[in-house]
Design a protein around this motif. Structure first.
Motif, PDB file in Angstrom:
ATOM      1  N   TYR A 113      30.272  24.316  52.489  1.00 38.20           N
ATOM      2  CA  TYR A 113      30.748  24.097  50.990  1.00 38.20           C
ATOM      3  C   TYR A 113      29.575  24.255  50.001  1.00 38.20           C
ATOM      4  O   TYR A 113      30.291  24.364  48.946  1.00 38.20           O
ATOM      5  CB  TYR A 113      31.520  22.748  51.172  1.00 38.20           C
ATOM      6  N   TYR A 114      28.466  24.431  50.244  1.00 36.24           N
ATOM      7  CA  TYR A 114      27.428  24.477  49.284  1.00 36.24           C
ATOM      8  C   TYR A 114      27.783  25.665  48.537  1.00 36.24           C
ATOM      9  O   TYR A 114      27.283  25.599  47.278  1.00 36.24           O
ATOM     10  CB  TYR A 114      26.085  24.301  49.964  1.00 36.24           C
ATOM     11  N   ALA A 115      28.279  26.753  48.976  1.00 34.26           N
ATOM     12  CA  ALA A 115      28.276  28.011  48.621  1.00 34.26           C
ATOM     13  C   ALA A 115      29.619  28.272  47.828  1.00 34.26           C
ATOM     14  O   ALA A 115      29.978  29.304  47.574  1.00 34.26           O
ATOM     15  CB  ALA A 115      28.044  29.010  49.569  1.00 34.26           C
ATOM     16  N   ILE A 116      30.585  27.209  47.782  1.00 33.15           N
ATOM     17  CA  ILE A 116      32.022  27.528  47.178  1.00 33.15           C
ATOM     18  C   ILE A 116      31.788  28.036  45.838  1.00 33.15           C
ATOM     19  O   ILE A 116      32.822  28.804  45.536  1.00 33.15           O
ATOM     20  CB  ILE A 116      32.874  26.131  47.447  1.00 33.15           C
ATOM     21  N   GLY A 117      30.890  27.431  44.979  1.00 29.13           N
ATOM     22  CA  GLY A 117      30.742  27.840  43.678  1.00 29.13           C
ATOM     23  C   GLY A 117      30.836  29.150  43.530  1.00 29.13           C
ATOM     24  O   GLY A 117      30.837  29.676  42.278  1.00 29.13           O
ATOM     25  N   ILE A 118      30.256  29.963  44.401  1.00 31.38           N
ATOM     26  CA  ILE A 118      29.962  31.208  44.117  1.00 31.38           C
ATOM     27  C   ILE A 118      31.224  32.070  43.943  1.00 31.38           C
ATOM     28  O   ILE A 118      31.234  33.006  43.196  1.00 31.38           O
ATOM     29  CB  ILE A 118      29.341  32.171  45.410  1.00 31.38           C
ATOM     30  N   TYR A 119      32.444  31.938  44.508  1.00 33.60           N
ATOM     31  CA  TYR A 119      33.337  32.725  44.686  1.00 33.60           C
ATOM     32  C   TYR A 119      34.265  32.975  43.473  1.00 33.60           C
ATOM     33  O   TYR A 119      34.943  34.302  43.360  1.00 33.60           O
ATOM     34  CB  TYR A 119      34.086  32.708  46.014  1.00 33.60           C
ATOM     35  N   PRO A 120      34.752  31.768  42.725  1.00 33.91           N
ATOM     36  CA  PRO A 120      35.676  31.991  41.838  1.00 33.91           C
ATOM     37  C   PRO A 120      35.570  33.231  40.873  1.00 33.91           C
ATOM     38  O   PRO A 120      36.443  34.083  40.400  1.00 33.91           O
ATOM     39  CB  PRO A 120      35.687  30.708  40.847  1.00 33.91           C
ATOM     40  N   ILE A 121      34.281  33.502  40.502  1.00 33.52           N
ATOM     41  CA  ILE A 121      34.146  34.663  39.551  1.00 33.52           C
ATOM     42  C   ILE A 121      34.174  35.846  40.043  1.00 33.52           C
ATOM     43  O   ILE A 121      34.510  36.957  39.413  1.00 33.52           O
ATOM     44  CB  ILE A 121      32.786  34.312  38.990  1.00 33.52           C
ATOM     45  N   TYR A 122      33.990  36.011  41.367  1.00 40.25           N
ATOM     46  CA  TYR A 122      34.264  37.340  42.042  1.00 40.25           C
ATOM     47  C   TYR A 122      35.692  37.612  42.278  1.00 40.25           C
ATOM     48  O   TYR A 122      36.099  38.820  42.317  1.00 40.25           O
ATOM     49  CB  TYR A 122      33.299  37.207  43.210  1.00 40.25           C
ATOM     50  N   ILE A 123      36.500  36.524  42.199  1.00 35.42           N
ATOM     51  CA  ILE A 123      38.020  36.465  42.187  1.00 35.42           C
ATOM     52  C   ILE A 123      38.506  37.416  40.918  1.00 35.42           C
ATOM     53  O   ILE A 123      39.184  38.021  40.833  1.00 35.42           O
ATOM     54  CB  ILE A 123      38.715  35.171  42.568  1.00 35.42           C
ATOM     55  N   ALA A 124      37.533  36.637  40.078  1.00 29.19           N
ATOM     56  CA  ALA A 124      38.114  37.523  38.542  1.00 29.19           C
ATOM     57  C   ALA A 124      37.644  39.095  38.673  1.00 29.19           C
ATOM     58  O   ALA A 124      38.332  39.773  38.217  1.00 29.19           O
ATOM     59  CB  ALA A 124      37.309  36.746  37.372  1.00 29.19           C
ATOM     60  N   PHE A 125      36.556  39.500  39.060  1.00 27.24           N
ATOM     61  CA  PHE A 125      36.160  40.690  39.197  1.00 27.24           C
ATOM     62  C   PHE A 125      37.211  41.657  39.956  1.00 27.24           C
ATOM     63  O   PHE A 125      37.593  42.616  39.746  1.00 27.24           O
ATOM     64  CB  PHE A 125      34.570  41.025  39.748  1.00 27.24           C
ATOM     65  N   GLY A 126      37.650  41.143  41.292  1.00 29.94           N
ATOM     66  CA  GLY A 126      38.487  41.683  42.004  1.00 29.94           C
ATOM     67  C   GLY A 126      39.891  41.848  41.589  1.00 29.94           C
ATOM     68  O   GLY A 126      40.549  42.841  41.791  1.00 29.94           O
ATOM     69  N   ALA A 127      40.380  40.812  40.660  1.00 33.40           N
ATOM     70  CA  ALA A 127      41.835  40.809  40.200  1.00 33.40           C
ATOM     71  C   ALA A 127      41.557  41.983  39.117  1.00 33.40           C
ATOM     72  O   ALA A 127      42.769  42.771  39.118  1.00 33.40           O
ATOM     73  CB  ALA A 127      41.878  39.558  39.598  1.00 33.40           C
ATOM     74  N   VAL A 128      40.625  42.237  38.253  1.00 34.27           N
ATOM     75  CA  VAL A 128      40.506  43.143  37.434  1.00 34.27           C
ATOM     76  C   VAL A 128      40.631  44.312  38.030  1.00 34.27           C
ATOM     77  O   VAL A 128      41.408  45.406  37.385  1.00 34.27           O
ATOM     78  CB  VAL A 128      39.207  42.715  36.741  1.00 34.27           C
ATOM     79  N   TYR A 129      39.662  44.660  38.996  1.00 35.53           N
ATOM     80  CA  TYR A 129      39.665  46.071  39.839  1.00 35.53           C
ATOM     81  C   TYR A 129      41.102  46.261  40.292  1.00 35.53           C
ATOM     82  O   TYR A 129      41.443  47.648  39.930  1.00 35.53           O
ATOM     83  CB  TYR A 129      38.450  45.691  40.862  1.00 35.53           C
ATOM     84  N   ILE A 130      41.760  45.568  41.037  1.00 36.24           N
ATOM     85  CA  ILE A 130      43.053  45.738  41.463  1.00 36.24           C
ATOM     86  C   ILE A 130      43.960  46.075  40.588  1.00 36.24           C
ATOM     87  O   ILE A 130      44.766  46.904  40.674  1.00 36.24           O
ATOM     88  CB  ILE A 130      43.442  44.687  42.601  1.00 36.24           C
ATOM     89  N   ALA A 131      43.977  45.381  39.386  1.00 38.28           N
ATOM     90  CA  ALA A 131      45.009  45.719  38.283  1.00 38.28           C
ATOM     91  C   ALA A 131      44.902  47.026  37.759  1.00 38.28           C
ATOM     92  O   ALA A 131      45.718  47.528  37.348  1.00 38.28           O
ATOM     93  CB  ALA A 131      44.889  44.424  37.349  1.00 38.28           C
ATOM     94  N   GLY A 132      43.610  47.550  37.704  1.00 37.09           N
ATOM     95  CA  GLY A 132      43.274  48.845  37.367  1.00 37.09           C
ATOM     96  C   GLY A 132      43.671  50.018  38.174  1.00 37.09           C
ATOM     97  O   GLY A 132      43.748  51.037  37.896  1.00 37.09           O
ATOM     98  N   LYS A 133      43.773  49.731  39.368  1.00 38.61           N
ATOM     99  CA  LYS A 133      44.008  50.309  40.587  1.00 38.61           C
ATOM    100  C   LYS A 133      45.449  50.688  40.907  1.00 38.61           C
ATOM    101  O   LYS A 133      45.904  51.562  41.581  1.00 38.61           O
ATOM    102  CB  LYS A 133      43.065  50.408  41.664  1.00 38.61           C
ATOM    103  N   ILE A 134      46.127  49.272  40.887  1.00 41.16           N
ATOM    104  CA  ILE A 134      47.614  49.178  41.566  1.00 41.16           C
ATOM    105  C   ILE A 134      48.404  49.115  40.429  1.00 41.16           C
ATOM    106  O   ILE A 134      48.618  48.259  39.640  1.00 41.16           O
ATOM    107  CB  ILE A 134      47.541  48.128  42.451  1.00 41.16           C
ATOM    108  N   ASN A 135      49.514  50.228  40.195  1.00 34.69           N
ATOM    109  CA  ASN A 135      50.652  50.142  39.420  1.00 34.69           C
ATOM    110  C   ASN A 135      52.011  49.552  39.860  1.00 34.69           C
ATOM    111  O   ASN A 135      52.636  49.202  39.040  1.00 34.69           O
ATOM    112  CB  ASN A 135      50.721  51.240  38.602  1.00 34.69           C
ATOM    113  N   ALA A 136      52.042  49.793  41.152  1.00 31.81           N
ATOM    114  CA  ALA A 136      53.498  49.521  41.753  1.00 31.81           C
ATOM    115  C   ALA A 136      53.806  47.905  41.694  1.00 31.81           C
ATOM    116  O   ALA A 136      53.086  47.178  42.153  1.00 31.81           O
ATOM    117  CB  ALA A 136      53.492  49.993  43.077  1.00 31.81           C
ATOM    118  N   ALA A 137      55.026  47.812  41.205  1.00 35.00           N
ATOM    119  CA  ALA A 137      55.544  46.382  40.839  1.00 35.00           C
ATOM    120  C   ALA A 137      55.740  45.669  42.060  1.00 35.00           C
ATOM    121  O   ALA A 137      55.179  44.506  42.207  1.00 35.00           O
ATOM    122  CB  ALA A 137      56.540  46.250  39.990  1.00 35.00           C
TER     123      ALA A 137
END
Length: 502
Positions: free
Chosen positions: A288-312
């Motif tokens: 659990y020491y490393a949990i703080g790493i991941y939330p910001i990478y969720i932001a990157f991933g969500a933006v990337y997916i939103a830019g690539k996926i259009n199907a509702a």
């Protein structure tokens, strides 16, 4: 109020609502929470176990009445702030409303629900890691120097909360050197920001110096008693569990950092996660020491997916994945079942490795759950022993560990002030009193010889009661009563404190 703001507020409200259903009545507060709550009565710029921020929050909790509702409110609040920062990071990266919703779902239905159950430094730690990264993203995207100072403040607050945030910087430094962002190292405002951070954390550094750097003693003890039982492979496996429903989003974010042109200025974040996880793995850190790493990478991933996926329909599926995968975790990762129900069906807990404790052995309950049982019972039995003493003002309640002392102090109805030769309680003995009687609280595996060893030092001594909750980690802990000392108790205590400090 626009649609985006309304949805953000909905996620935040949902965070508080969902959190409410994760702990059933019958569980007390957690062992660690009692220590942190007691720190609110002993404000200082540092403690043997943690820096000062947790004690400041504990002071606020005490001002609000010290009720369990307040204890549980603040970790959830910090979790809600973490969700807010991730949402704003998505917006900073140019993400659409769908990207915000996807990131919100991934953060909400994750290990943060478990982390935000407990009043520990961890919830603020994750918030500070996320804010630290957000400030760096904001500086890169805007080149406005105020974000460098925001980075410094986020680091300072994180450092004053838990030294763990230093690993975020350790991961970022090589990453900056490997990318064009190395120009930051010659930016004068980076130097000024470093000075600001140093100024803000200096009271704690001075406290550490004045007290012979107890953090090193604490880290050494942690390494010898807990981290030695940690397995590097288990650390890496645990990383997959914390954000199970968001793994595809995090993976998309990492891929995007390497290949997606709009993410080119942020490529340092790819190297940062690699370095940080490598350091944690090498040091056999707790997962659990490393949990703080991941939330910001969720932001990157969500933006990337939103830019690539259009199907509702596909977007709807992506939003539902974290929710669907959270359902089986809801049934095992939280204290929402009785001990009897868990013991009757241990297989899901065994598969997740939750029955393995820090001692390296398997037990009948997860360690965190066992650490939330038996405390009220213990406090009530100490109260009964204390009420029977002929001279309460000169009676010392001495425990084996900080959980016992803190729980007794939290639940007592007799205004007991228990202490222990353990953690920060070493600093909280009141030796201005002349003690003549002792109520000794002993762990079961240490209680067998207590009467033989301590009894001769007093006119009378007997075992008054013990913890009967067999599911508690404190099961069998015994309350001994010793009256009319034949020795100088205060001197004996002073000697033992000196020995523990040495």
């Amino acid at each position: 109020m626009n649609q985006r703001t309304a949805l953000l507020l909905t996620f935040i409200v949902l965070k508080f609502v969902v959190q409410y259903f994760l702990i059933i009545p019958g569980y007390d507060l957690h062992r660690d929470e009692y220590l942190h709550l007691d720190q609110g009565s002993h404000l200082a710029w540092g403690f043997m176990s943690v820096p000062p921020v947790t004690s400041w929050i504990a002071w606020i909790i005490r001002a609000l009445g010290n009720g369990e509702w307040a204890v549980r409110f603040f970790p959830v609040l910090f979790g809600a702030f973490t969700l807010l920062v991730v949402w704003k990071a998505v917006e900073r990266l140019g993400g659409s409303l769908f990207a915000c919703i996807l990131a919100g779902s991934c953060v909400l239905f994750s290990a943060l629900l478990r982390l935000n159950q407990l009043f520990q430094p961890n919830s603020v730690d994750v918030l500070c890691w996320t804010t630290l990264y957000f400030c760096l993203i904001s500086y890169i995207s805007t080149q406005k120097r105020r974000w460098l100072y925001g980075f410094a403040v986020a680091f300072a607050v994180g450092f004053l909360n838990k030294y763990n945030i230093a690993f975020a910087v350790i991961g970022l430094l090589p990453a900056i050197l490997l990318t064009p962002q190395r120009s930051l190292l010659i930016n004068k405002h980076v130097g000024f920001a470093l000075l600001l951070a140093l100024l803000l954390i200096s009271p704690n550094l001075i406290w550490q110096y004045q007290n012979n750097f107890p953090v090193f003693h604490h880290m050494k003890l942690l390494a010898e008693t807990q981290l030695v039982n940690m397995n590097r492979a288990d650390f890496l496996k645990e990383q997959l569990l914390y954000f199970m429903g968001a793994l595809f989003v995090i993976a998309a974010g990492l891929y995007g950092l390497l290949t997606y042109r709009p993410f080119a200025p942020y490529r340092l974040f790819f190297f940062a996660i690699v370095v940080t996880l490598a350091v944690f793995t090498y040091l056999r850190a707790k997962g659990y020491y490393a949990i703080g790493i991941y939330p910001i990478y969720i932001a990157f991933g969500a933006v990337y997916i939103a830019g690539k996926i259009n199907a509702a329909w596909l977007r709807a599926v992506f939003v539902m994945i974290p929710i669907v995968l959270f359902i089986p975790l809801f049934n095992v990762a939280f204290p929402n079942k009785t001990p009897e129900q868990i013991i009757a069906n241990p297989e899901p807990y065994q598969k997740l490795g939750m029955l393995r404790w820090e001692d390296g052995k398997d037990h009948q309950l997860p360690q965190d759950f066992a650490d939330m049982l038996g405390w009220r019972e213990l406090a009530a039995k100490v109260d009964a022993a204390y009420a029977s003493m002929p001279d309460r003002a000169n009676t010392l309640v001495l425990c084996d560990n900080y959980g016992q002392a803190g729980a007794i102090n939290y639940y007592t109805k007799e205004d007991v002030r228990a202490v222990a030769f353990n953690a920060d309680y070493l600093d909280w003995f009141d030796l201005t009193r002349k003690y003549r009687h002792v109520i000794r609280v002993k762990e079961w595996h240490n209680s067998g010889t207590e009467l033989k060893e301590t009894g001769p030092l007093f006119a009378t001594g007997f075992a008054a009661d013990s913890v009967n909750n067999r599911y508690s980690r404190e099961w069998g802990t015994t309350v001994f009563v010793f009256r009319d000392a034949r020795i100088d108790i205060n001197q004996r205590i002073a000697d033992e404190i000196a020995e523990e400090r040495w």
